[in-house]
Design an enzyme around this catalytic site. Structure first.
Site, mmCIF file in Angstrom:
data_model
loop_
_atom_site.group_PDB
_atom_site.id
_atom_site.type_symbol
_atom_site.label_atom_id
_atom_site.label_comp_id
_atom_site.label_asym_id
_atom_site.label_seq_id
_atom_site.Cartn_x
_atom_site.Cartn_y
_atom_site.Cartn_z
ATOM 1 N N GLU A 125 -2.550 3.301 13.133
ATOM 2 C CA GLU A 125 -1.986 2.103 13.747
ATOM 3 C C GLU A 125 -0.575 2.444 14.214
ATOM 4 O O GLU A 125 -0.016 3.475 13.854
ATOM 5 C CB GLU A 125 -1.968 0.947 12.741
ATOM 6 C CG GLU A 125 -3.379 0.550 12.350
ATOM 7 C CD GLU A 125 -3.498 -0.816 11.723
ATOM 8 O OE1 GLU A 125 -2.889 -1.029 10.669
ATOM 9 O OE2 GLU A 125 -4.231 -1.658 12.280
ATOM 10 N N CYS A 128 0.821 -1.214 0.000
ATOM 11 C CA CYS A 128 0.000 0.000 0.000
ATOM 12 C C CYS A 128 0.855 1.263 0.000
ATOM 13 O O CYS A 128 0.406 2.311 -0.433
ATOM 14 C CB CYS A 128 -0.933 -0.022 1.201
ATOM 15 S SG CYS A 128 -0.037 -0.228 2.741
HETATM 16 P P1 NAD Z 1 -9.714 -6.572 0.118
HETATM 17 O O1 NAD Z 1 -10.423 -5.333 0.522
HETATM 18 O O2 NAD Z 1 -10.207 -7.284 -1.089
HETATM 19 O O3 NAD Z 1 -9.742 -7.644 1.289
HETATM 20 C C1 NAD Z 1 -9.220 -7.368 2.573
HETATM 21 C C2 NAD Z 1 -9.917 -8.248 3.595
HETATM 22 O O4 NAD Z 1 -11.291 -7.873 3.671
HETATM 23 C C3 NAD Z 1 -9.910 -9.730 3.253
HETATM 24 O O5 NAD Z 1 -9.738 -10.483 4.437
HETATM 25 C C4 NAD Z 1 -11.290 -9.942 2.673
HETATM 26 O O6 NAD Z 1 -11.753 -11.274 2.787
HETATM 27 C C5 NAD Z 1 -12.110 -9.010 3.543
HETATM 28 N N1 NAD Z 1 -13.382 -8.569 2.953
HETATM 29 C C6 NAD Z 1 -13.722 -8.436 1.653
HETATM 30 N N2 NAD Z 1 -15.000 -8.017 1.537
HETATM 31 C C7 NAD Z 1 -15.482 -7.874 2.801
HETATM 32 C C8 NAD Z 1 -16.732 -7.482 3.350
HETATM 33 N N3 NAD Z 1 -17.764 -7.161 2.574
HETATM 34 N N4 NAD Z 1 -16.866 -7.452 4.687
HETATM 35 C C9 NAD Z 1 -15.832 -7.761 5.498
HETATM 36 N N5 NAD Z 1 -14.630 -8.166 5.035
HETATM 37 C C10 NAD Z 1 -14.451 -8.213 3.710
HETATM 38 O O7 NAD Z 1 -8.176 -6.190 -0.034
HETATM 39 P P2 NAD Z 1 -6.979 -7.126 -0.547
HETATM 40 O O8 NAD Z 1 -7.085 -7.302 -2.028
HETATM 41 O O9 NAD Z 1 -6.858 -8.325 0.320
HETATM 42 O O10 NAD Z 1 -5.710 -6.210 -0.215
HETATM 43 C C11 NAD Z 1 -5.183 -5.255 -1.085
HETATM 44 C C12 NAD Z 1 -5.617 -3.857 -0.683
HETATM 45 O O11 NAD Z 1 -5.258 -3.601 0.665
HETATM 46 C C13 NAD Z 1 -4.966 -2.759 -1.489
HETATM 47 O O12 NAD Z 1 -5.931 -1.796 -1.830
HETATM 48 C C14 NAD Z 1 -3.949 -2.161 -0.522
HETATM 49 O O13 NAD Z 1 -3.595 -0.825 -0.775
HETATM 50 C C15 NAD Z 1 -4.661 -2.312 0.769
HETATM 51 N N6 NAD Z 1 -3.701 -2.263 1.870
HETATM 52 C C16 NAD Z 1 -3.699 -1.180 2.685
HETATM 53 C C17 NAD Z 1 -2.773 -1.091 3.724
HETATM 54 C C18 NAD Z 1 -2.739 0.071 4.651
HETATM 55 O O14 NAD Z 1 -2.142 -0.054 5.709
HETATM 56 N N7 NAD Z 1 -3.358 1.200 4.321
HETATM 57 C C19 NAD Z 1 -1.863 -2.144 3.923
HETATM 58 C C20 NAD Z 1 -1.896 -3.229 3.051
HETATM 59 C C21 NAD Z 1 -2.835 -3.288 2.038
#
Ligand code: NAD
Length: 477
Positions: free
Chosen positions: A458, A280
């Protein structure tokens, strides 16, 4: 094949359905683990276990919680090689980086062990009253995490939640749940009472949504995509739950004409391509001063060509495959869109050739020149190994371009002028700004996003406060 179970109320269990999912290695498509599939009912059981454990855990002394977290950190370190290997085979991260991630997760537990002891309130006196302002644990927390740093990002949540006296249910991404589960098992093996930290598997739409909407959880701590975070915030609003949202990013790096060009080029390569750009806080856009653009770009390309890409279990390798074909396709689409609109590929731009790469989601780290803000790559999160380089002619233009994004997670500046560094850092719309450093992560300092990159912080003592409610007790004398 490795079997990954869930942890509910201190017991390693399968899901109510009895079904298992198979995780395949993104480097070669071989099956590496069977994962118990959770359903809504499993999420409910885990929330109930956390609810039951909460009063006991909230009243345990902070010192006891501190000791348990330090013990947990030690167990994680003892098992670091194993957890790192699982992390590498489930999502493709180079083994050196996986190991670093697991050890850093252990450090987070140590950090929050100590921070939990510094739960300091206020004492306010008036002539006839005394006010005690104290902090108490929020309650049951849902910890929902993505696949790109499945262990470390869970540590940033589980550490402060446990230290604060909260109980929790974690749900890792279905793409990479195995190492995160091992991490939770390690913490649990330090002697946590049953139900304090649970982990369930399953899809976001079912299990994740239950953790968000079930009234038992008082707070959702989420890291993932901005679109998912938006849905979570709306759903949590029905019960006015607290939310911490760590969402997408699109970090700019500004390289001024007075910068140390070698240091900037090497940070750019590390930050744009580490973990195959699936970070990210990756550098997503590079803005370089006209005067040094040629020199800087040449150095970035040379360093990029020197990166070793291959089997991520090989300790000599810098970059493994991407996590999935979908992620690789998106990267290709962003590059194609940029080229169509006038960008030039200076290196990479395609998958590597050869038998080693035939079955994996490999992609060559890519440097683009002649880019502009009409291109998707300069506006949308690619989450792939691409460094698009654009030139600027003055400081005003650099800041305007850097802030021209809906995201605001991280930004990087390279300059040898203190005045320029501070003036620019203060004007950038981002939660963290790195000046002459390639990383903005520090356990002692807050991490989080502005704009569409999220809400809350965080790490640091602020990361602990996210798991505390404030109470004012007013005493009449
Ligand atoms: P995602 O949003 O698809 O999934 C993240 C988590 O949310 C997973 O465990 C997923 O199963 C869950 N999820 C999905 N839909 C949900 C719902 N309706 N209700 C509850 N939970 C739900 O993200 P991803 O593809 O796993 O990760 C990549 C993304 O994460 C990128 O956009 C990245 O920038 C972001 N990210 C942000 C940070 C930060 O600290 N800001 C750090 C790492 C990744």
């Amino acid at each position: 094949m490795y079997r990954s179970m869930m942890l509910i109320n201190g017991k390693r269990v399968g899901g109510a359905s009895g079904r298992f999912d198979v995780i395949h290695n993104p480097a070669n498509q071989e099956p590496v683990a069977e994962v118990a599939i959770g359903e809504v009912i499993d999420a409910v059981k885990a929330l109930e276990a956390a609810q039951c454990a909460f009063p006991g855990w909230a009243s345990v002394s902070p010192k006891r919680r501190c000791d348990l977290l330090h013990d947990a950190a030690e167990i994680v370190r003892e098992r670091a090689d194993r957890i790192a290997e699982l992390l590498t085979v489930e999502m493709g991260k180079a083994i050196r980086d996986s190991r670093r991630e697991v050890l850093s997760a252990a450090d987070s537990l140590d950090y929050f062990a100590e921070e939990g002891l510094r739960n300091i309130g206020d004492w306010i006196s008036t002539a006839e009253t005394r006010s005690i302002v104290t902090k108490q644990p929020v309650g049951v927390i849902s910890l929902i995490t993505p696949w790109n740093y499945p262990v470390e990002l869970l540590a940033w949540k589980a550490g402060p939640a446990i230290a604060a006296g909260c109980t929790a249910v974690a749900k890792p991404s279905s793409l990479a749940p195995v190492a995160a589960t091992e991490f939770v098992m390690a913490i649990n093996d330090a002697g946590l009472p049953p139900g304090v930290l649970n982990i369930v598997h399953g899809s976001g739409e079912t299990v994740g949504a239950e953790l968000v909407t079930n009234p038992i959880s008082r707070k959702i701590s989420f890291t993932g995509e901005t679109s998912t975070g938006r849905w979570i915030m709306e759903a949590a609003a029905r019960h006015l739950k607290r939310v911490s949202l760590e969402l997408g990013g699109h970090a700019p790096m500004i390289v001024f004409d007075d910068a140390d060009i070698d240091a900037a080029a090497s940070a750019c390569v590390r930050r744009a391509f580490g973990n195959m750009g699936q970070v990210c806080i990756s550098v997503n856009r590079v803005y370089v001063a006209d005067e040094i653009a040629e020199d800087f770009t040449e150095k970035v390309v040379r360093r990029t060509l020197g990166l070793r890409i291959g089997d991520p279990l090989d300790p000599e390798v810098d970059l493994g495959p991407m996590v999935s074909e979908a992620q690789r396709r998106k990267t290709r689409e962003h590059i194609e869109d940029a080229v169509q609109k006038g960008a030039n590929i200076l290196c990479g731009g395609r998958a590597p050739e050869g038998d080693l790469f035939a079955k994996g989601y490999y992609f060559l780290p890519t440097v683009l020149a002649d880019v502009d803000h009409r291109m998707r790559i300069m506006r949308e999160e690619t989450f792939g190994p691409v460094a698009p380089i654009m030139q600027f002619s003055d400081d005003e233009e650099a800041v305007r371009l850097a802030n021209d994004t809906e995201y605001g997670l991280a930004a990087y500046i390279y300059t040898n002028s203190l005045r320029r560094a501070i003036r620019t850092a203060e004007r950038l719309e981002a939660g963290s700004v790195g000046v002459n450093v390639g990383s903005i992560i520090d356990h002692h300092a807050p991490f989080g996003g502005w704009k569409q990159s999220g809400i809350g912080r965080e790490l640091s003592h602020r990361g602990l406060d996210e798991y505390m409610e404030i109470k004012h007790i007013r005493l009449g004398l």
